[in-house]
Structure formats: C-alpha cells, structure tokens
Design an enzyme around this catalytic site. Sequence first.
Site, PDB file in Angstrom:
ATOM      1  N   ASN A  29      47.109 -28.328 120.619  1.00 17.91           N
ATOM      2  CA  ASN A  29      48.267 -27.968 121.453  1.00 17.91           C
ATOM      3  C   ASN A  29      49.410 -27.333 120.674  1.00 17.91           C
ATOM      4  O   ASN A  29      50.326 -26.755 121.271  1.00 17.91           O
ATOM      5  CB  ASN A  29      48.782 -29.193 122.208  1.00 17.91           C
ATOM      6  CG  ASN A  29      47.895 -29.613 123.353  1.00 17.91           C
ATOM      7  OD1 ASN A  29      47.926 -30.763 123.797  1.00 17.91           O
ATOM      8  ND2 ASN A  29      47.077 -28.699 123.868  1.00 17.91           N
TER       9      ASN A  29
ATOM     10  N   ASP B 272      45.085 -33.329 132.655  1.00 16.67           N
ATOM     11  CA  ASP B 272      45.142 -31.875 132.656  1.00 16.67           C
ATOM     12  C   ASP B 272      45.677 -31.346 133.986  1.00 16.67           C
ATOM     13  O   ASP B 272      45.485 -31.965 135.034  1.00 16.67           O
ATOM     14  CB  ASP B 272      43.740 -31.314 132.404  1.00 16.67           C
ATOM     15  CG  ASP B 272      43.770 -29.884 131.912  1.00 16.67           C
ATOM     16  OD1 ASP B 272      44.842 -29.431 131.460  1.00 16.67           O
ATOM     17  OD2 ASP B 272      42.733 -29.215 131.989  1.00 16.67           O
TER      18      ASP B 272
END
Length: 224
Positions: A50, A2
């Site tokens: 996503n 991330d």
Amino acid sequence: MDGNGRWAQMRGRPRLFGHQAGARRVREIVEACPDLGIRYLTIFAFSTENWRRTQVEVAGLMTLFRRYIQKEATALLDKGVRVRFIGDRDRLDPKLVGMMHALEEITSGNDLVNLTVAINYGGRDEVARATKRLAREVAAGRLDPEDVDAETLAHFLDTCLLPDPDLVIRTSGEARISNFLLWQSAYAEYEFTPVLWPDFTAAHFAEIVGNYSARERRYGAVLS
C-alpha cells in the site's frame, strides 16, 4: 477490508472518505464477534504494497490510524477487546508505533475478543522476517538446523501467539488473497463477497459465519 476507495468514488467523494467509513464499520464487526462465538478477529488495515499509493492517501491513512486508536482505545478496553498489531513497524511513524504499543499494553488483560490489526503487513515479508530471526538463532548455536520444521518457523512469525485462521473473508468482489496470512491460511476456508467494506454489516458477517459452520473441513484427509 476491501472496497473503501470504490465506495467513496461511487458517491463522488475522495478515497479517504471511504477509508473513514470503513474505519467506522470495524467497530460494528468487532462488537458482533461475541454473539457469533468469535474470539479471534484479524483485520488487514495496510499492506506492505500500500506504500505505492499516492502520498496523500498514505498520509491520510496514517492519520486515520492514529485517530482510530485515540477514539476507540477506551471502548475497546471497556468491551473486553485485546488488541495486537502485526507487521513490520520499522517503516511506520514512531508516534504511531508508540500509540500501537500503548494500546497493546492497556488491553493486554482482556480476552473476550482478540483483535489483531495488520499494519505494514505482507505475508511474504512476514515469512522473510521470520526466516531471518530463525537463521540468527541457528548462527548463534541456539537452534540445530536439523530441528527446523514447519512448527519451528511458526514460532518466529508475527502471529506466534495466535491460532491459525479458520475463515478468511474478502469484501468487494475481489477473488484473491493479496499476500494476507499466507502461511497461516494453508487450511483456512475462504469467502469472497461482492459487498464493499463500508457496507459490510454485522448481518453480512453473521450470514458468512453461518455458511462457514456448515462446511466440512478435511485438512487434506478423506472423511467417512
């Protein structure tokens, strides 16, 4: 992995610039595994959630995946890395799926590092898909419902050929698991680091692995 987008924005660049930098970081971390005694590494590349990102970012990520496979295939093969992909492939571009399958095939004889890449993966989605496959076996009479237990379900997961993770690392300071290997991580150790993924070096990796090695794992038991 991330923090790619924030890393890029901090430098006044588009988010895809950060994803490109993050992809380059993967090689360093994979290459660090043998010296750290790590034979299995799973990276979370693209989640089922996503798809909610902008079309530009999603399309850019899919292009990046294709380029990564093209660029890294020979190096992965030569360095003894076996590559597997987990996740639902049905929504992915057929060309990308073909490249994924080809990379799995050509590296299938390697065993120095087992690299698993999660693309269009979500822990809940994986369990749901596994349950459907299990239900079909029951409906076909090949599996007795009374024989179904946790171990049985695990055989239907995407990770059925892999060991459960010992350590889960999340970069960028976020302290949540975000639908990653929910079933498999029941007794994993967790480490949350503020370092953004493009800045996460082999030295950071080694430090976290060293900290993990000092932990006492109980698996629900009380150790004397």
